[in-house]
Motif scaffolding. Sequence first.
Motif, PDB file in Angstrom:
ATOM      1  N   GLU A   5       0.872  -1.245   0.029  1.00 25.23           N
ATOM      2  CA  GLU A   5       0.058   0.234  -0.024  1.00 25.23           C
ATOM      3  C   GLU A   5       0.994   1.328   0.002  1.00 25.23           C
ATOM      4  O   GLU A   5       0.829   2.233  -0.701  1.00 25.23           O
ATOM      5  CB  GLU A   5      -0.843   0.031   1.177  1.00 25.23           C
ATOM      6  N   ASP A   6       1.977   1.400   0.809  1.00 28.43           N
ATOM      7  CA  ASP A   6       2.748   2.520   0.914  1.00 28.43           C
ATOM      8  C   ASP A   6       3.406   2.672  -0.503  1.00 28.43           C
ATOM      9  O   ASP A   6       3.449   3.852  -1.041  1.00 28.43           O
ATOM     10  CB  ASP A   6       3.898   2.425   1.868  1.00 28.43           C
ATOM     11  N   ASN A   7       3.997   1.785  -1.258  1.00 32.73           N
ATOM     12  CA  ASN A   7       4.355   2.116  -2.525  1.00 32.73           C
ATOM     13  C   ASN A   7       3.418   2.556  -3.578  1.00 32.73           C
ATOM     14  O   ASN A   7       3.685   3.279  -4.518  1.00 32.73           O
ATOM     15  CB  ASN A   7       5.109   0.817  -3.001  1.00 32.73           C
ATOM     16  N   LYS A   9       0.720   4.388  -2.768  1.00 30.72           N
ATOM     17  CA  LYS A   9       0.477   5.628  -2.752  1.00 30.72           C
ATOM     18  C   LYS A   9       1.496   6.471  -3.300  1.00 30.72           C
ATOM     19  O   LYS A   9       1.465   7.595  -3.795  1.00 30.72           O
ATOM     20  CB  LYS A   9       0.399   5.877  -1.352  1.00 30.72           C
ATOM     21  N   LYS A  10       2.908   5.853  -3.053  1.00 34.53           N
ATOM     22  CA  LYS A  10       4.172   6.648  -3.583  1.00 34.53           C
ATOM     23  C   LYS A  10       3.939   6.851  -5.099  1.00 34.53           C
ATOM     24  O   LYS A  10       4.319   8.069  -5.585  1.00 34.53           O
ATOM     25  CB  LYS A  10       5.222   6.073  -3.161  1.00 34.53           C
ATOM     26  N   ILE A  11       3.694   5.967  -5.474  1.00 35.32           N
ATOM     27  CA  ILE A  11       3.402   5.888  -7.334  1.00 35.32           C
ATOM     28  C   ILE A  11       2.347   6.795  -7.679  1.00 35.32           C
ATOM     29  O   ILE A  11       2.514   7.670  -8.530  1.00 35.32           O
ATOM     30  CB  ILE A  11       3.263   4.332  -7.665  1.00 35.32           C
ATOM     31  N   ARG A  12       1.315   6.753  -6.912  1.00 32.39           N
ATOM     32  CA  ARG A  12       0.171   7.647  -7.359  1.00 32.39           C
ATOM     33  C   ARG A  12       0.490   8.994  -7.163  1.00 32.39           C
ATOM     34  O   ARG A  12       0.012  10.008  -7.748  1.00 32.39           O
ATOM     35  CB  ARG A  12      -0.933   7.209  -6.452  1.00 32.39           C
ATOM     36  N   ARG A  13       1.344   9.540  -5.884  1.00 34.99           N
ATOM     37  CA  ARG A  13       1.918  10.804  -5.659  1.00 34.99           C
ATOM     38  C   ARG A  13       2.907  11.237  -6.831  1.00 34.99           C
ATOM     39  O   ARG A  13       3.087  12.426  -7.088  1.00 34.99           O
ATOM     40  CB  ARG A  13       2.418  11.199  -4.218  1.00 34.99           C
ATOM     41  N   SER A  14       3.526  10.551  -7.456  1.00 40.98           N
ATOM     42  CA  SER A  14       4.678  10.544  -8.330  1.00 40.98           C
ATOM     43  C   SER A  14       4.513  11.586  -9.583  1.00 40.98           C
ATOM     44  O   SER A  14       3.348  11.429 -10.187  1.00 40.98           O
ATOM     45  CB  SER A  14       5.425   9.421  -8.809  1.00 40.98           C
ATOM     46  N   LYS A  15       5.434  12.204  -9.953  1.00 40.30           N
ATOM     47  CA  LYS A  15       5.318  13.322 -11.040  1.00 40.30           C
ATOM     48  C   LYS A  15       6.372  12.741 -12.012  1.00 40.30           C
ATOM     49  O   LYS A  15       7.549  12.840 -11.928  1.00 40.30           O
ATOM     50  CB  LYS A  15       5.587  14.712 -10.586  1.00 40.30           C
ATOM     51  N   ASP A 104       9.557  13.674 -10.418  1.00 44.23           N
ATOM     52  CA  ASP A 104      10.373  12.570  -9.778  1.00 44.23           C
ATOM     53  C   ASP A 104      11.037  12.198 -10.849  1.00 44.23           C
ATOM     54  O   ASP A 104      12.253  11.458 -10.688  1.00 44.23           O
ATOM     55  CB  ASP A 104       9.510  11.865  -9.085  1.00 44.23           C
TER      56      ASP A 104
END
Length: 120
Positions: A5-7, A9-15, A104
């Motif tokens: 789940e944490d990863n 979320k990180k992918i979802r926030r990535s630019k 990113d």
Amino acid sequence: MLLGEDNIKKIRRSKVVICGLGGVGGFALEALARLGVGNFFLIDYDRFDLSNLNRQILGEFNNIGLLKVDAALNRLKSISDSNVLVSQKRVQEALVEIESFKPDVIVDAIDDLEAKIIAY
């Protein structure tokens, strides 16, 4: 479940900036969108023509004459709810916009050697 789940979320926030939406850039966009990247900045000044149909994922009869950024935006909307900015400029003309996007990752999918030298 494989990534956690944490990863996710990180992918979802990535630019992600994709410079060039032809053969390489189109496939990169498709893969990254399906991975779940949440924010894209797409840059390409070119339009699709008949010669793109056999080698570019975004190259379709419906897209002939269309700006590559517009075709990419349409494709992205059909598979993802990502936030998307587009620029119909050459990469060297969009450097300030790229910097202000604070990416990113930058995908270099351009085939213009001069632009590569200037941009990097």
